[in-house]
Design an enzyme around this catalytic site. Structure first.
Site, PDB file in Angstrom:
ATOM      1  N   PRO A 103       0.839  -1.198   0.312  1.00 18.08           N
ATOM      2  CA  PRO A 103       0.616  -0.065   0.439  1.00 18.08           C
ATOM      3  C   PRO A 103       0.624   1.594  -0.246  1.00 18.08           C
ATOM      4  CG  PRO A 103      -0.694  -1.415   1.858  1.00 18.08           C
ATOM      5  CD  PRO A 103       0.803  -2.214   1.095  1.00 18.08           C
ATOM      6  N   GLY A 107       3.870   3.805   5.031  1.00 14.41           N
ATOM      7  CA  GLY A 107       4.836   3.525   6.085  1.00 14.41           C
ATOM      8  C   GLY A 107       5.311   2.177   5.661  1.00 14.41           C
ATOM      9  N   GLY A 109       6.977   2.138   3.277  1.00 15.70           N
ATOM     10  CA  GLY A 109       8.360   2.146   2.518  1.00 15.70           C
ATOM     11  C   GLY A 109       8.254   1.683   1.899  1.00 15.70           C
ATOM     12  N   SER A 110       6.877   1.744   0.351  1.00 12.69           N
ATOM     13  CA  SER A 110       6.178   1.569  -1.336  1.00 12.69           C
ATOM     14  C   SER A 110       7.626   2.123  -1.523  1.00 12.69           C
ATOM     15  CB  SER A 110       4.963   1.975  -1.222  1.00 12.69           C
ATOM     16  OG  SER A 110       4.787   3.334  -1.222  1.00 12.69           O
ATOM     17  N   SER A 111       7.911   3.153  -1.928  1.00 11.69           N
ATOM     18  CA  SER A 111       8.868   4.365  -3.089  1.00 11.69           C
ATOM     19  C   SER A 111      10.279   3.433  -2.260  1.00 11.69           C
ATOM     20  CB  SER A 111       9.103   5.317  -2.336  1.00 11.69           C
ATOM     21  OG  SER A 111       8.873   5.743  -1.416  1.00 11.69           O
ATOM     22  N   ALA A 113      10.766   0.664  -1.847  1.00  9.91           N
ATOM     23  CA  ALA A 113      10.834  -0.332  -2.047  1.00  9.91           C
ATOM     24  C   ALA A 113      11.176  -1.254  -3.730  1.00  9.91           C
ATOM     25  CB  ALA A 113       9.549  -1.383  -1.961  1.00  9.91           C
ATOM     26  N   ASP A 154      14.577   3.410   6.346  1.00  9.43           N
ATOM     27  CA  ASP A 154      13.343   2.529   5.249  1.00  9.43           C
ATOM     28  C   ASP A 154      14.831   1.129   3.693  1.00  9.43           C
ATOM     29  OD1 ASP A 154      11.982   3.479   6.122  1.00  9.43           O
ATOM     30  OD2 ASP A 154      10.486   4.771   4.109  1.00  9.43           O
TER      31      ASP A 154
END
Ligand code: PMV
Length: 315
Positions: A103, A107, A109-111, A113, A154
């Protein structure tokens, strides 16, 4: 040498066990990977010149380098950081498909990843290996474009794909987890911008440096105590509760977060805290294994949009 086959790479999700915000000011943090959530990247050669990006959340394809390039800044930056490190000067003709189950703005850490997966994919495409430390360093450059001045926690945990001890300007340490730890990650469903929350804390710190520096150093002490407590879930849970209280004093919780934290504690959790920047996002809960289901149900009843199980360590 480049590959003619499709290359794949991934970046996992993450949560912070302790130390968010204080880590920006030099305190230590402990972060954990969430392997059940991931961004998957597939990279392959195309006859059409340029780098064509197919991205879940954006109408695609996007062609990097166009004047109205709508790709998120960290994504363009991840591509350029990778190509620069590879010393590739001619733009390769490739398509880059990005699918993510992480999502966004919650929180996880999508960016980070996406950055890790994209950089890894380009290195594999050009037949080059990367150590986790090299991957972390390059992904951190891309993250700076997304978040301004991120601490780097992150991208470190995502690049190492292991529980880590993180402190700015010191080498990352991976942390072995012996006894299994059973966590639940509950989503409040409220999205928030890490940059905005970090800016808010900075403003408060500038206005009242003494109080905020006391909070940062108390969080640092709490995280330092968490490290030996990784083998003692009850002690670890109590330290998570303490860390949460310090984050509440910092002004980064929300009513939705508090409802979930309370529901977890009232149904027998060893500890619960907000995780990540705050003002929504996720709550991390440490549960006795036999109460996992009951606590997950209590979290949903208290308003959690999703609850993700996360077990770390060897059985
Ligand atoms: O990406 P988030 O929302 O998990 O927040 C990152 C953690 C912060 O400490 C709030 C910011 C940072 O750069 O470390």
């Amino acid at each position: 040498m480049t590959s003619t086959l499709a290359i794949s790479a991934k970046g996992v999700g993450k949560v912070i066990l302790g130390g968010e915000h204080a880590v920006v000011y030099g305190a230590p943090a402990i972060a954990l990977p969430v392997p059940s959530l991931a961004t998957e990247v597939s990279l392959k050669e195309t006859p059409t010149p340029g780098i064509h990006i197919f991205l879940d959340h954006y109408p695609g394809p996007l062609v990097l380098g166009q004047s109205e390039d709508p790709a998120p800044a960290f994504l363009s930056k991840a591509v350029s950081v990778a190509l620069e490190a590879l010393e590739v000067t001619d733009t390769p003709s490739v398509s880059l498909s990005i699918h993510s189950s992480i999502p966004i703005a919650s929180g996880f850490g999508s960016s980070g990843a996406v950055s890790v997966a994209v950089i890894q994919a380009f290195f594999r495409y050009f037949g080059r290996n990367l150590t986790p430390e090299e991957l972390r360093r390059l992904a951190h450059e891309a993250e700076k474009a997304a978040h301004g001045q991120p601490s780097g926690v992150d991208t470190a945990v995502i690049a190492y794909e292991s529980p880590i001890w993180f402190r700015r300007e010191t080498p990352v340490e991976t942390l072995p987890i012996g006894r299994p730890l059973t966590f639940l990650v509950a989503e409040t469903g409220l999205r928030s911008s890490t940059r905005e929350v970090v800016n808010y804390v900075e403003k408060k710190w500038r206005r009242d440096p003494d109080s905020y520096e006391t909070l940062f150093s108390r969080i640092g002490e709490t995280v330092t105590a968490m490290r030996p407590a990784l083998g003692d879930p009850q002690a670890l849970g109590a330290l998570m509760d303490l860390n949460h209280q310090l984050l509440v004093s910092m002004g980064v919780s929300s009513p939705e977060t508090e409802r979930l934290v309370m529901a977890a504690r009232e149904s027998g959790a060893w500890g619960a805290k907000l995780t990540g920047a705050g003002w929504g996002g996720n709550v991390l809960v440490l549960t006795p294994p036999e109460l996992e289901q009951a606590i997950a149900t209590a979290l949903i009843t208290a308003g959690a949009q999703h609850v993700h199980p996360l077990t770390l360590g060897n059985a």
